[in-house]
Motif scaffolding. Sequence first.
Motif, short mmCIF file in Angstrom:
data_model
loop_
_atom_site.label_atom_id
_atom_site.label_comp_id
_atom_site.label_asym_id
_atom_site.label_seq_id
_atom_site.Cartn_x
_atom_site.Cartn_y
_atom_site.Cartn_z
N GLN A 177 0.83 -1.20 0.00
CA GLN A 177 0.00 0.00 0.00
C GLN A 177 0.87 1.26 0.00
N MET A 187 -6.00 -9.84 -3.55
CA MET A 187 -6.13 -8.41 -3.30
C MET A 187 -6.40 -7.65 -4.59
N ARG A 188 -5.71 -8.06 -5.64
CA ARG A 188 -5.93 -7.39 -6.94
C ARG A 188 -7.36 -7.64 -7.42
N ARG A 214 -9.90 -5.55 -5.35
CA ARG A 214 -9.93 -4.14 -5.78
C ARG A 214 -10.61 -3.98 -7.13
N ASP A 215 -10.54 -5.04 -7.97
CA ASP A 215 -11.22 -5.00 -9.27
C ASP A 215 -12.68 -5.42 -9.16
N ASP A 248 -6.37 -1.70 2.80
CA ASP A 248 -7.28 -0.57 2.59
C ASP A 248 -8.01 -0.82 1.29
N ILE A 249 -9.24 -1.33 1.39
CA ILE A 249 -10.03 -1.64 0.20
C ILE A 249 -11.13 -0.60 0.07
#
Length: 450
Positions: free
Chosen positions: A85, A287-288, A291-292, A309-310
């Motif tokens: 992050q 995580m990627r 976020r997508d 942090d999403i």
Amino acid sequence: MTLYKDLSLKPFIQRALKELRFETLTPVQEEVIEPALAGNNLIVQSQTGSGKTHSFLIPMFNNLDPAKKEVQVVITAPSRELATQLYDFAKQMASHSENEISIVKYIGGTDKVKQIEKLKNSGQPQIVIGTPGRIFDLMSENALWVQTAHTMIIDEADMTMDLGFLETVDEIASRMPKDLQMMVFSATIPQQLQVFLNKYMASPKEIIIEPKTVLADKIDNFLINTHGRDRKELVYQLLTMGHPYLALVFCNTRQYADEVSDYLKQQGMKVAKIHGGVQPRERKRLMRQIRDLDYQYVVASDLAARGIDIPGISMVINTEVPKELEFFVHRVGRTGRNQLAGTAYTFVTPDDDRSIAELEKKGIEFTSVEITKGEIKEVKSRHARLEREDSKKDSDDPVVKGMINRNNKRKVKPRYKRKLNEQIKQHRRSEAKKAGRVQRKEIRNRNKNK
């Protein structure tokens, strides 16, 4: 209220902040940026989500000399997610610079051999961001040279200590110049951490940012008593009833996170699972995808509460009250951000009354609810049981019995009940004070005899 454009910063930093649509400084940035620019040692106590990351990134970039191709800044973070992050934020700012700024991320789970080869062939980076273990590994291989650094930043210092990395950070700091500028950011400053700080920081400036509210005003906190109920089934009901934009489900242990995740998958839900037992490459991929927005539901451990942090989280579910109450704030604080509304459900049993009372003392307001026939309905306050217990104590107290009996023999005057209740309350407070004095005396006597 200070505006970013009023600060005397390098033009590329102003361009980066404009891209982020930052206009005014947060309280922590107001307090930190100026002394950080001046090169002061800082100990900053500030809660998650207060804008502390840019409070140290802005002066860091402003003080950087792009002409020097050597390590100038080292930033440590206790988890891979946090380091990533910080790296992403730093890359965004550096992308606006006219001069190339070399930033590297060193975290566990990545190819150390390749990192060593690159350091030997391509030279030293200017900014190092990573987890303490990997940074120290590269130093031990004589591949990474931190002796030239003028600034060290320790982010989430209390979490660094809790996870057992403080000794490694100590090893890194001990190899840096004596005139090093050190900036430490932490939600709390435990005694053990204070000992470490005293070792490296002479007359540091201490900055404590008291939150206006522990949690954002836009977060609704609900309690659900799980007595006799299956918590996994309750999670499923809440997720399917509320249809959240993005939901985080927190568990106290990896094992229970696995159970909840497996249960939800059995119900046909697409669920991501994030905790320390998930392999680094898999965590990075998840995580990627989160976020997508490939996943709407995420089951996580407390590592995620501090380390991820999403954006867009609209619901948080605590399947249990965390053992460390500080984590409650970090968990629920994932939602209700950027002026958006958030909802948090916490599963409780009567054994959690003390913990919830502690959270209420911090200013967190709860509403007790239950799920009945597919609907969420408000129920009687959880204090009702405690009030009944107080009444029972009163009826067992001989002094209170005497008050009631004496007055029962008299004619009841106006406002009699109110006056009697006030007398009982005063008596109860007096008895509590006496009990406290006795307890403190016993503790002092025990300590003397040790």
